[in-house]
Write a protein that holds these residues in place. Structure first.
Motif, mmCIF file in Angstrom:
data_model
loop_
_atom_site.group_PDB
_atom_site.id
_atom_site.type_symbol
_atom_site.label_atom_id
_atom_site.label_comp_id
_atom_site.label_asym_id
_atom_site.label_seq_id
_atom_site.Cartn_x
_atom_site.Cartn_y
_atom_site.Cartn_z
ATOM 1 N N GLY A 62 15.827 27.516 27.955
ATOM 2 C CA GLY A 62 15.901 28.495 27.233
ATOM 3 C C GLY A 62 15.348 28.678 25.666
ATOM 4 N N MET A 63 14.397 27.500 25.614
ATOM 5 C CA MET A 63 13.639 27.404 24.215
ATOM 6 C C MET A 63 12.650 28.002 24.446
ATOM 7 S SD MET A 63 13.573 25.819 21.419
ATOM 8 C CE MET A 63 14.878 24.411 21.577
ATOM 9 N N PRO A 64 12.456 29.113 23.668
ATOM 10 C CA PRO A 64 11.246 30.038 23.843
ATOM 11 C C PRO A 64 10.036 29.340 23.198
ATOM 12 C CG PRO A 64 12.829 30.599 21.961
ATOM 13 C CD PRO A 64 13.276 29.695 22.355
ATOM 14 N N THR A 65 8.920 29.836 23.855
ATOM 15 C CA THR A 65 7.732 29.511 23.477
ATOM 16 C C THR A 65 7.360 30.359 22.128
ATOM 17 O OG1 THR A 65 6.371 31.389 24.625
ATOM 18 C CG2 THR A 65 6.885 29.068 25.696
ATOM 19 N N PRO A 66 6.338 30.056 21.225
ATOM 20 C CA PRO A 66 6.001 30.866 20.076
ATOM 21 C C PRO A 66 5.705 32.272 20.439
ATOM 22 C CG PRO A 66 4.955 28.752 19.968
ATOM 23 C CD PRO A 66 5.549 28.829 21.491
ATOM 24 N N ARG A 67 5.267 32.583 21.564
ATOM 25 C CA ARG A 67 4.771 34.029 21.989
ATOM 26 C C ARG A 67 5.980 34.674 22.359
ATOM 27 N NH1 ARG A 67 0.062 34.338 26.170
ATOM 28 N NH2 ARG A 67 -0.015 36.468 25.360
ATOM 29 N N VAL A 68 7.042 34.142 23.044
ATOM 30 C CA VAL A 68 8.164 34.710 23.576
ATOM 31 C C VAL A 68 8.971 34.727 22.096
ATOM 32 C CG1 VAL A 68 10.449 34.265 24.695
ATOM 33 C CG2 VAL A 68 7.982 33.761 25.830
ATOM 34 N N ALA A 69 9.040 33.845 21.376
ATOM 35 C CA ALA A 69 9.847 34.122 20.068
ATOM 36 C C ALA A 69 9.443 35.337 19.515
ATOM 37 C CB ALA A 69 9.774 32.717 19.185
ATOM 38 N N GLN A 70 7.956 35.541 19.286
ATOM 39 C CA GLN A 70 7.559 36.519 18.618
ATOM 40 C C GLN A 70 7.902 37.697 19.276
ATOM 41 O OE1 GLN A 70 3.270 36.767 18.417
ATOM 42 N NE2 GLN A 70 3.326 38.110 16.850
ATOM 43 N N ALA A 71 7.852 38.038 20.446
ATOM 44 C CA ALA A 71 8.414 39.184 21.227
ATOM 45 C C ALA A 71 9.712 39.455 20.996
ATOM 46 C CB ALA A 71 8.018 39.088 23.018
ATOM 47 N N ARG A 72 10.482 38.418 20.997
ATOM 48 C CA ARG A 72 12.055 38.673 20.827
ATOM 49 C C ARG A 72 12.310 39.222 19.500
ATOM 50 N NH1 ARG A 72 15.696 33.863 23.514
ATOM 51 N NH2 ARG A 72 15.352 32.881 21.294
ATOM 52 N N ASP A 73 11.477 38.515 18.301
ATOM 53 C CA ASP A 73 11.646 39.115 17.182
ATOM 54 C C ASP A 73 11.504 40.626 16.897
ATOM 55 O OD1 ASP A 73 12.551 36.683 15.595
ATOM 56 O OD2 ASP A 73 10.480 35.995 15.218
ATOM 57 N N LEU A 74 10.306 40.900 17.663
ATOM 58 C CA LEU A 74 9.941 42.315 17.632
ATOM 59 C C LEU A 74 11.031 43.176 18.303
ATOM 60 C CD1 LEU A 74 6.264 42.559 18.733
ATOM 61 C CD2 LEU A 74 7.251 43.453 16.696
ATOM 62 N N VAL A 75 11.495 42.878 19.263
ATOM 63 C CA VAL A 75 12.529 43.895 20.029
ATOM 64 C C VAL A 75 13.901 43.903 19.069
ATOM 65 C CG1 VAL A 75 14.248 43.770 21.878
ATOM 66 C CG2 VAL A 75 11.865 43.337 22.346
ATOM 67 N N ALA A 76 14.161 42.672 18.634
ATOM 68 C CA ALA A 76 15.284 42.436 17.400
ATOM 69 C C ALA A 76 15.374 43.405 16.376
ATOM 70 C CB ALA A 76 15.751 41.306 17.046
ATOM 71 N N SER A 77 13.864 43.778 15.799
ATOM 72 C CA SER A 77 13.660 44.326 14.797
ATOM 73 C C SER A 77 13.130 45.935 15.042
ATOM 74 C CB SER A 77 12.443 43.860 13.998
ATOM 75 O OG SER A 77 11.262 44.206 14.555
ATOM 76 N N ALA A 78 13.383 46.548 16.189
ATOM 77 C CA ALA A 78 13.049 47.857 16.585
ATOM 78 C C ALA A 78 14.124 48.704 16.237
ATOM 79 C CB ALA A 78 12.952 47.685 18.050
ATOM 80 N N ASP A 79 13.606 49.855 15.617
ATOM 81 C CA ASP A 79 14.425 51.044 15.275
ATOM 82 C C ASP A 79 14.773 51.721 16.679
ATOM 83 O OD1 ASP A 79 14.579 50.737 12.630
ATOM 84 O OD2 ASP A 79 12.527 51.247 12.164
ATOM 85 N N GLY A 80 13.722 51.661 17.614
ATOM 86 C CA GLY A 80 13.845 52.537 18.774
ATOM 87 C C GLY A 80 13.149 51.753 19.964
ATOM 88 N N LEU A 81 13.389 51.561 21.161
ATOM 89 C CA LEU A 81 12.581 50.885 22.134
ATOM 90 C C LEU A 81 12.474 52.016 23.345
ATOM 91 C CD1 LEU A 81 12.117 47.906 23.258
ATOM 92 C CD2 LEU A 81 14.156 48.274 24.397
ATOM 93 N N VAL A 82 11.256 51.485 23.787
ATOM 94 C CA VAL A 82 10.783 52.177 25.131
ATOM 95 C C VAL A 82 10.499 51.266 26.023
ATOM 96 C CG1 VAL A 82 8.902 53.691 26.478
ATOM 97 C CG2 VAL A 82 9.676 54.229 23.930
ATOM 98 N N ALA A 83 11.241 51.010 27.185
ATOM 99 C CA ALA A 83 11.395 50.176 28.336
ATOM 100 C C ALA A 83 10.557 50.724 29.547
ATOM 101 C CB ALA A 83 12.597 49.485 28.399
#
Length: 223
Positions: A62-83
């Motif tokens: 479960g140790m995220p790569t830098p790109r996965v970590a960046q994507a997780r930060d984006l999702v956690a900072s979202a005001d709204g999500l489209v999936a």
């Protein structure tokens, strides 16, 4: 005020109908947020480009790569999500689920979400309510009432343009939640630090500040 809308799309081809649908929803949300007097900033997480990083993350404890970590930060900072995901075997794709599995359990607390899916036939449209909606409800997201499903023939448009109407409806619902005001009287709403723990948001990339540092642990062992 600028609102961050994060779009997660799990299409496998380039170009893909999944990305096309994601872009149409994002454009509609931007229009709806603007109509409410605010600005929308759209960030796209293209899971096809993260496939190898997600596999590495899943197979290294479960140790995220830098790109996965960046994507997780984006999702956690979202005001709204489209999936948006393609449908495979009557459910969301494995790549889509892999990304959801590496998100922090608190990443989507209270986040408004539009769920959407693409497939070759309309027979799969129940995936919205039988798979995607329960998944995001489990993550304590706020899934808007209108989901968007697009079969291959829906992209043709036409006079009725049912897909366009559903996109507009879902976008309006998301925008209403993203820019909503509480309408509460000052002093009668809980402060941020008074809110229950499950409402906290976290990407899962940081280190808990309450964790005892290694030097202190070593000192304790020497006593």
């Amino acid at each position: 005020m600028t609102r961050r809308i994060v779009v997660v799309t799990a299409g496998l081809s380039n170009p893909s109908s999944t990305r096309l649908l994601a872009d149409r929803i994002a454009d509609a949300v931007t229009t709806q947020v603007s109509a409410r007097g605010e600005r929308a900033e759209v960030e796209v997480v293209e899971l096809r480009e993260l496939a190898q990083d997600l596999a590495t993350t899943m197979t290294t404890g479960g140790m995220p790569t830098p790109r996965v970590a960046q994507a997780r930060d984006l999702v956690a900072s979202a005001d709204g999500l489209v999936a948006v995901t393609p449908v495979f075997t009557a459910s969301y794709s494995g790549l889509f689920k892999m990304f959801v599995d590496v998100l922090d359990t608190d990443a989507l607390n209270g986040v408004p979400v539009v769920v959407a899916a693409t497939a070759g036939t309309s027979r799969h449209q129940l995936v919205l309510d039988h798979a995607l909606r329960p998944l995001f409800t489990y993550l304590r997201a706020v899934v808007v009432p209108t989901g968007v499903f697009a079969a291959t023939e829906d992209f043709g448009g036409g006079e009725s343009d049912r897909l366009g109407r559903r996109i507009a409806q879902a976008a309006a619902e998301l925008a209403s939640l993203v820019v909503a005001e509480t309408g509460a009287v000052g002093g009668f709403v809980p402060r941020e630090d008074d809110l229950a723990a499950p409402r906290r948001r976290s990407s899962g990339n940081g280190v808990d500040e309450d964790v005892t540092d290694f030097e202190t642990l070593l000192g304790g062992l020497g006593q």
